[in-house]
Design a protein around this motif. Structure first.
Motif, mmCIF file in Angstrom:
data_model
loop_
_atom_site.group_PDB
_atom_site.id
_atom_site.type_symbol
_atom_site.label_atom_id
_atom_site.label_comp_id
_atom_site.label_asym_id
_atom_site.label_seq_id
_atom_site.Cartn_x
_atom_site.Cartn_y
_atom_site.Cartn_z
ATOM 1 N N GLU A 1 -8.631 -3.803 5.090
ATOM 2 C CA GLU A 1 -9.040 -2.428 5.360
ATOM 3 C C GLU A 1 -9.826 -1.832 4.195
ATOM 4 O OE1 GLU A 1 -5.831 0.436 5.937
ATOM 5 O OE2 GLU A 1 -7.113 1.591 7.271
ATOM 6 N N THR B 1 -3.707 -3.411 6.127
ATOM 7 C CA THR B 1 -3.988 -2.002 5.844
ATOM 8 C C THR B 1 -3.814 -1.707 4.363
ATOM 9 O OG1 THR B 1 -1.731 -1.273 6.242
ATOM 10 C CG2 THR B 1 -3.183 -1.365 8.151
ATOM 11 N N ILE C 1 -1.994 0.255 2.940
ATOM 12 C CA ILE C 1 -0.626 0.478 2.514
ATOM 13 C C ILE C 1 0.175 -0.821 2.504
ATOM 14 C CG2 ILE C 1 0.442 0.932 4.745
ATOM 15 C CD1 ILE C 1 1.699 3.379 3.570
ATOM 16 N N GLY D 1 0.453 -2.826 5.226
ATOM 17 C CA GLY D 1 0.902 -3.211 6.571
ATOM 18 C C GLY D 1 -0.136 -4.080 7.248
ATOM 19 N N GLU D 2 0.207 -4.439 8.470
ATOM 20 C CA GLU D 2 -0.695 -5.237 9.273
ATOM 21 C C GLU D 2 -0.790 -4.619 10.648
ATOM 22 O OE1 GLU D 2 0.413 -9.229 9.900
ATOM 23 O OE2 GLU D 2 -0.074 -9.864 7.860
ATOM 24 N N ARG D 3 -1.993 -4.678 11.196
ATOM 25 C CA ARG D 3 -2.099 -4.313 12.605
ATOM 26 C C ARG D 3 -3.222 -5.118 13.215
ATOM 27 N NH1 ARG D 3 -6.557 -0.951 14.025
ATOM 28 N NH2 ARG D 3 -7.439 0.203 12.284
ATOM 29 N N SER E 1 2.983 3.729 -2.587
ATOM 30 C CA SER E 1 3.664 3.366 -1.357
ATOM 31 C C SER E 1 4.557 2.138 -1.570
ATOM 32 C CB SER E 1 2.669 3.138 -0.224
ATOM 33 O OG SER E 1 1.599 2.346 -0.654
ATOM 34 N N ILE F 1 7.675 3.515 -2.833
ATOM 35 C CA ILE F 1 8.444 4.178 -1.776
ATOM 36 C C ILE F 1 9.103 3.126 -0.886
ATOM 37 C CG2 ILE F 1 8.390 5.889 0.069
ATOM 38 C CD1 ILE F 1 5.879 7.028 -1.010
ATOM 39 N N ALA G 1 -1.794 2.503 10.374
ATOM 40 C CA ALA G 1 -1.518 1.950 9.053
ATOM 41 C C ALA G 1 -0.591 0.742 9.140
ATOM 42 C CB ALA G 1 -0.904 3.026 8.161
ATOM 43 N N GLY G 2 -0.166 0.401 10.354
ATOM 44 C CA GLY G 2 0.736 -0.746 10.493
ATOM 45 C C GLY G 2 2.071 -0.495 9.822
ATOM 46 N N ILE G 3 2.552 0.746 9.835
ATOM 47 C CA ILE G 3 3.766 1.097 9.096
ATOM 48 C C ILE G 3 4.988 0.347 9.618
ATOM 49 C CG2 ILE G 3 5.414 2.997 8.735
ATOM 50 C CD1 ILE G 3 3.061 4.762 8.024
ATOM 51 N N SER H 1 5.206 -2.517 10.558
ATOM 52 C CA SER H 1 5.254 -3.909 10.078
ATOM 53 C C SER H 1 5.839 -4.030 8.680
ATOM 54 C CB SER H 1 3.838 -4.512 10.102
ATOM 55 O OG SER H 1 3.030 -3.943 9.074
ATOM 56 N N ILE H 2 5.972 -2.904 7.986
ATOM 57 C CA ILE H 2 6.479 -3.007 6.608
ATOM 58 C C ILE H 2 7.819 -2.303 6.424
ATOM 59 C CG2 ILE H 2 4.299 -3.372 5.391
ATOM 60 C CD1 ILE H 2 4.118 -0.335 5.018
ATOM 61 N N PRO I 1 -0.187 7.784 5.345
ATOM 62 C CA PRO I 1 0.879 6.777 5.350
ATOM 63 C C PRO I 1 1.961 7.092 4.315
ATOM 64 C CG PRO I 1 -1.269 5.711 5.511
ATOM 65 C CD PRO I 1 -1.530 7.171 5.333
ATOM 66 N N GLU I 2 1.535 7.524 3.127
ATOM 67 C CA GLU I 2 2.522 7.859 2.101
ATOM 68 C C GLU I 2 3.392 9.039 2.518
ATOM 69 O OE1 GLU I 2 -0.645 7.385 1.433
ATOM 70 O OE2 GLU I 2 -0.830 5.912 -0.187
ATOM 71 N N LEU J 1 5.986 7.657 4.860
ATOM 72 C CA LEU J 1 6.992 6.864 4.148
ATOM 73 C C LEU J 1 7.921 7.766 3.340
ATOM 74 C CD1 LEU J 1 4.894 3.808 2.903
ATOM 75 C CD2 LEU J 1 6.584 3.884 4.768
ATOM 76 N N PHE K 1 8.572 12.789 -4.505
ATOM 77 C CA PHE K 1 8.905 11.392 -4.350
ATOM 78 C C PHE K 1 9.536 10.834 -5.621
ATOM 79 C CE2 PHE K 1 7.763 7.112 -5.542
ATOM 80 C CZ PHE K 1 8.614 6.446 -4.708
ATOM 81 N N HIS L 1 13.008 9.074 -5.927
ATOM 82 C CA HIS L 1 13.078 7.723 -6.455
ATOM 83 C C HIS L 1 14.015 7.671 -7.665
ATOM 84 C CE1 HIS L 1 11.705 3.639 -6.913
ATOM 85 N NE2 HIS L 1 11.389 3.855 -8.188
#
Ligand code: SF4
Ligand code: SF4
Ligand SMILES: [Mg+2]
Ligand SMILES: [Mg+2]
Ligand SMILES: [Mg+2]
Ligand SMILES: [Mg+2]
Ligand SMILES: [Mg+2]
Ligand SMILES: [Mg+2]
Ligand SMILES: [Mg+2]
Ligand SMILES: [Mg+2]
Ligand SMILES: [Mg+2]
Ligand SMILES: [Mg+2]
Lengths: 75, 343, 331, 331, 343, 75
Positions: free
Chosen positions: D241, D311, D313, D315-317, E4, E7, E35-37, E39-40, E202-203, E206, F65, F69
């Motif tokens: 990405e 991605t 972050i 991840g994967e898509r 991220s 996180i 973002a495929g969140i 998946s993680i 995405p952050e 998360l 955060f 954390h």
């Protein structure tokens, strides 16, 4: 408004509809304005037979001309 | 071809002075042009076109009325001829409406039956040849959503008006063969000019010319019939009767002419429900012609298209100013196509 | 100024529009280019002449007696290649389809294209498809382009004085069939379009004699094509009315429709200007082809700049390129 | 069954329509034919490879920031030829014009075509024009077909495991510009279409290294094209990405329009699958071309059958081919 | 990315039991997918989607009403999202009407001003984020030919209804960040469940998850704010005031839900002239859903798309049966695109 | 109905219209729902600014955060 084509009556259906032949081309036309029989010729305008044609008088046209021409020649 | 050669020889020998013949039928004009008849006539014999093209003599106001009906969301059914005739503001073709070309009035009725949710108006133009077909159709009881805008014209009153003007130097008339097929020619016997009924084959026309020239030379004024296979003196009485069952004469304007008494046809009161003018409250307005267009004089036989200042300049088949440039049989259009290059 | 329907109907008016559309500097790839407005272009590539042409097809109705839009789309391009003397090799096809179009109709169209391609050994090798909203388009449009190869290209401007004019068969069949069908004259199959691929006919004509010019009388019909050939060649043409091949049924229908069959489209005919000595041999070759049985010698190239018809009655008139598409009429 | 708008929008649905339209026996002239559904066809003629392609163009609006329908019509075909590795030689043009179209607009379109042709040394050599009634068509359609020559054709199905995926510049510029303009977002010139002829860029890329596959990400965008390349090659692709070149303004506009810039058309970009050892050299060559300054290596060919995005972050898509044309949205 | 990663490590160490979180915002779903969140995330942490896509929860009857307006020749202005949503009989896109996609309600008013001869109806969907923009526009006195079909929905009544069902096993809620931007989150304090307000990067998501999981672990039920740069407890009071100047709550059906008291917004009587339903006498009819579609249960969080018998078979993104397959953010469509190939 | 994008206010016109920058992209938006000044940040939804954004609180997100954390690490 005067394009008209000669055609032969091939068939007469009810409601004054005739199938006619314009020369290798058949079509239905309205017969409301004439009294004709199968085998007779009609003149067709905007989809209506507007008058019967007499084959004899068709031939006669040429005859009239011949008379006119002959008369001329005599003069 | 051998016959026509003989006729031509005869004609040549008959014409020994300048003669001008008027025909009053657009189909005659088309046949003359298509066969190139003018190119083979004796030099001193001229044929001119009178008010014989129904498109040419339909005043602008009637086209405007048809377009008013388009704007009232009517389906307009009409002959292809009328499509491109300019009204005050564009033609039926350019109106963007639902305009359908039909072969005849009965096809318009079929549309009305097939699409009962629509109002179908047939723009009914034409001479006595055509009016009986409309009459016969009206008598078959068309559906309620069918009506006609009657723009018909009758030939004899126009000819009477023409002759009463005495402007044109015409030696004789070629009568419209298909009008006479229906009406016969007895109505024309009132006119004290040489006349002939002619058909539409090139030979028919040549024969008509021979008979007419001969009559003129004889100093007579009668009606000869050069089209006996289709025309008799009385015409088609059944068709005439139907026409007068449904229509009655009325006074009406012709394009290029003033209002001519008894020269139009309107629906009789008992057929009022089929009268689009009444049904949709449409008025046929008088529209003044373009100032320089001399269509009126062309149609009266006292001017040729080339006499018009606009001819071939502002007025061309692409950008027609007057109706004579629109119709296939309009004198100006035919002149433009077949004559302008020859001169 | 705006484009109007007359701009698309051939003739002088269309010429004006074409002057706008063809106003490009990059209009020729070394052979015959856009400037010539011939049936196609010729591009020499490494000693090989490639012929290239295109047409977009809109027909109403899309299925009609004798053919359909698919057959026209293939034949139109095959024939334009053939008119340049080119053997057709490959076609492209751009389909523009209105939303709501029946897929079954599309299948019929494609099958019909395939059959026409098969007739002349060409292939449809590349394509593109667009679907437009119903409100933007109400009919299918099929564009084809085609490439072929030719040794000596034939132009439409090569008429020489004395050349005989040959037409490969009866005139007006397609235009009259379409118009009659569209206007509800219900002639059924009595009048059929002539739409056909002409390559093999043209190939045998070229083998039989020296052909100076060819053109297919499509939009605007014979009247338009013969005028264009005369104008581009700088000569006149005299046509004998009596020699023009016309099917009797077409003559009758044209009479009823009030139109001139010389002014409507043909989709399977060619007009040829042939060296006078070779005219009979070329005619013979064409007549022995199934699509050329009614071929005839119809005229002669003369000095001058008009196309004149000698009528049956011995008169003369001009054959003019039609203005606008003909409309059926009753007067 | 009837054709609907989805049938024209690329992807799986379009595939079904294409199966109907390409169902011909006469579909190949001895090289690469219709069956391959590549950017164009290849026809060997006497030892010479001719590339042949076509596209019909409908764009609303017809003039937009960065170009117009004329430039697109020329570039689209030039680029499809280039995607096959072909040097463009000659184009045909079929114009289909609605009645009422402004002639002045036509002049602008033609001038724009001429300029694009001039950029890459091709010529428009043959054409056709149709005018349709306003009620039948409400927008101009420009079809072009083109021919070119190529020594070794490049396919869109040639990806090999390990190949690097290069895109020649920022993605989504054209589609976002068009959509924003059409939907009244009034960005003016802030976002411009990328419409450009890519032949010289492709030529220098081919000179710099071994290219296994090329495709231009037009309709359906990058998402559609990369999926097609992967599917046809029988491999998977992984895209990073963060490496995808996106103009900041396009990213902002796509955010506002609620669309994915990877799913809209580009008209001046190429996706290349390049032998890994040559990737940097090819990238370098592309970057030194004015239309390739933002080129980037964006991914790698892997075993498998999906296009996966890593991605930012972590991840994967999946990157899926879009279904239907994207519509701007607010949620 | 480094943030991220931190996180994520934190989240991993926090999740030591099966947890299920519901978000109720379509834009959250889109961000998560893009973002495929999923998946993680730690394997034991699941995020499901509730009734948060305004397209999904718009009942068929409201689409049908919009199409009724098309048939009354109104110009329909709406967000692109609504174009392809199926009503009982096709969508706005396939209706053949004059349907214009607009960026916002003010653009619809511009159309009405530019085309005063037409009736322009804005199909006004959306939650509390959107309703104030419509209210502000109504207060600027739009022209007479402008009106709206109000299809707005309020989130808290739906959440109340959801919680009262007690069907779903949900451990916490991620509140819709942009609804809360306008409304704040004080209204949600009534709900005795763990909640977090989260943004859309995405952050942001998360971080929201970390805060929510931490809260759950603590056994608390409060509202944490992971989106303080846009959201405060009280929200945008000006926007709220405008919204309640123009609209008042009403009882309304949600797709997949029964009528939920006070969950809709209708124009107050003094703005009746802008109410398209009254102006054009349009009725919003209740339409029963396709028998096998389980959208309702998907929207309530008690079923996954793959539990539906129609999923991927009769119901695909091309041939959507239920609304969840239509919207870009519909759970079934997203599931189909991003999940079906993974399993 | 919740796509919203942050933007910086560049200019304020009468009638509550602002020119904002979304990141290399300027557009006019309605300011009916917020009271802002040039240089401030807003969140824009369907062409309307729906709330002001505070840059400090944006930064603060990261801070929150970090606290979370850190708290975790202490556990
Ligand atoms: S040339 Fe034109 S303007 Fe002149 S008389 Fe004829 S139709 Fe009228
Ligand atoms: S898969 Fe289709 S039918 Fe099943 S719940 Fe989802 S939207 Fe409804
Ligand atoms: Mg040709
Ligand atoms: Mg061509
Ligand atoms: Mg052609
Ligand atoms: Mg294509
Ligand atoms: Mg030629
Ligand atoms: Mg391509
Ligand atoms: Mg292509
Ligand atoms: Mg392409
Ligand atoms: Mg052509
Ligand atoms: Mg390729």
């Amino acid at each position: 408004m005067c394009i008209a084509m000669p055609a032969e009556v091939l068939e007469i259906k009810d409601e004054n509809i005739g199938v006619v032949d314009f020369g290798d081309l058949r079509q239905e036309v309205r017969l409301d304005l004439v009294d004709v029989e199968v085998g007779e010729f009609v003149l067709v305008h905007v989809g209506f037979a507007i008058q019967k044609l007499s084959r004899e008088e068709g031939l006669e046209t040429r005859e009239i001309f011949r008379q006119v021409h002959a008369a001329m020649m005599e003069e | 071809m051998p016959v026509s050669k003989d006729i031509l020889d005869t004609l040549d020998s008959l014409v020994d002075s300048d003669l001008c013949i008027m025909h009053i039928c657009g189909t005659h004009e088309a046949a003359i042009a298509r066969a190139g008849i003018r190119s083979i006539l004796p030099e001193r014999l001229k044929i001119v076109m009178g008010p014989g093209c129904p498109v040419c003599i339909t005043p602008q106001g009637e086209i405007d009325a048809a377009i008013d009906l388009v704007e009232k969301d009517c389906v307009i059914a009409t002959y292809g001829d009328l499509l491109r005739v300019p009204g005050s503001n564009g033609s039926l073709e350019s109106s963007g409406g639902d305009v359908r070309v039909v072969q005849g009035v009965h096809k318009a009725v079929e549309i009305a039956r097939r699409e009962p949710e629509k109002e179908v108006v047939f723009i009914s133009v034409g001479f006595e040849t055509t009016a009986p077909t409309v009459a016969a159709t009206i008598l078959t009881n068309p559906p309620e959503n069918f009506s006609i805008l009657s723009c018909h014209r009758l030939v004899p009153p126009a000819m009477e008006w023409l002759l009463s003007q005495g402007e044109a130097k015409l030696h004789g008339f070629m009568l419209p063969g298909h009008v006479c097929t229906v009406m016969g020619y007895h109505e024309y016997e009132q006119f004290p000019v040489p006349q002939v009924v002619a058909g539409f084959e090139p030979e028919d026309i040549l024969l008509g010319l021979v008979m007419l020239v001969k009559q003129i030379r004889e100093g007579k004024a009668r009606i000869d019939n050069a089209y006996p296979r289709a025309v008799c003196r009385e015409g088609n009485r059944k068709a005439q009767a139907l026409m007068y069952d449904v229509f009655e004469p009325c006074d009406v304007e012709w394009r290029g002419f003033p209002v001519i008494p008894g020269s139009g046809l309107r629906l009789k009161p008992e057929f009022e429900q089929y009268d689009a003018q009444k049904k949709f409250d449409i008025e046929i307005r008088h529209v003044d012609k373009h100032s320089a267009c001399i269509c009126d004089r062309v149609l009266r036989g006292i001017a040729q298209p080339s006499d018009c200042k606009l001819f071939g300049k502002a007025c061309t088949p692409r950008t027609p100013v007057g109706p004579c440039m629109v119709s296939h049989e309009g004198a100006c259009k035919i002149w433009h196509l077949y004559e302008s290059r020859r001169v | 100024m705006k484009v109007n329907l007359m701009h698309g109907a051939g003739g002088e008016v269309m010429g004006e529009l074409l002057r706008t559309i063809t106003n490009l500097k990059n209009n020729n790839a070394g052979g015959i280019g856009l400037e010539s407005l011939d049936d196609g272009a010729v591009i020499p590539i490494n000693g090989q002449n490639i012929v290239f042409t295109t047409d977009s097809h809109v027909v109403s109705p899309i299925f009609f007696p004798g053919g359909d839009i698919g057959r026209i789309a293939v034949c139109g391009t095959i024939n334009d290649l053939a008119m340049m003397g080119g053997r057709p090799i490959a076609l492209s096809c751009g389909m523009i389809i209105p939303e709501g179009f029946e897929i079954a109709d599309l299948e019929r169209i494609v099958a019909s294209m395939d059959a026409a391609l098969g007739e002349c050994g060409a292939s449809l090798v590349t394509g593109d498809t667009k679907v437009l909203e119903r409100s933007a388009l109400d009919t299918i449009i099929v564009n084809t382009a085609g490439i072929g190869i030719v040794e000596r290209p034939v132009r439409d401007n090569g008429l020489a004085i004395g050349d005989r004019i040959i037409v490969s068969g009866t005139l007006g069949d397609h235009g009259v069939a379409i118009m009659a069908h569209r206007e509800g004259f219900e002639f059924g199959d009595q009048i059929r379009s002539d739409v056909s691929p002409l390559w093999s006919l043209v190939e045998s004509a070229m083998a039989a004699g020296e052909i100076h010019a060819m053109k297919d009388p499509t939009r605007g019909g014979f009247a338009n094509a013969i005028n264009e050939m005369a104008r581009k060649s700088g000569h006149g043409v005299v046509i004998e009315e009596e020699s023009l091949p016309l099917r009797k049924s077409v003559r009758s229908a044209a009479g009823m429709l009030g139109i001139d069959p010389l002014e409507v489209a043909n989709e399977g005919k060619v007009i040829l200007g042939v060296k006078p000595e070779d005219a009979e041999a070329v005619l013979e070759a064409i007549r022995s082809h199934p699509y050329g049985r009614d071929a005839a010698i119809v005229g002669t190239v003369v000095e001058g700049s008009n196309v004149v018809m000698k009528t049956a009655i011995g008169g003369e008139r001009f054959i003019e390129p039609p203005i606008g598409d003909p409309v059926p009429r009753v007067c």
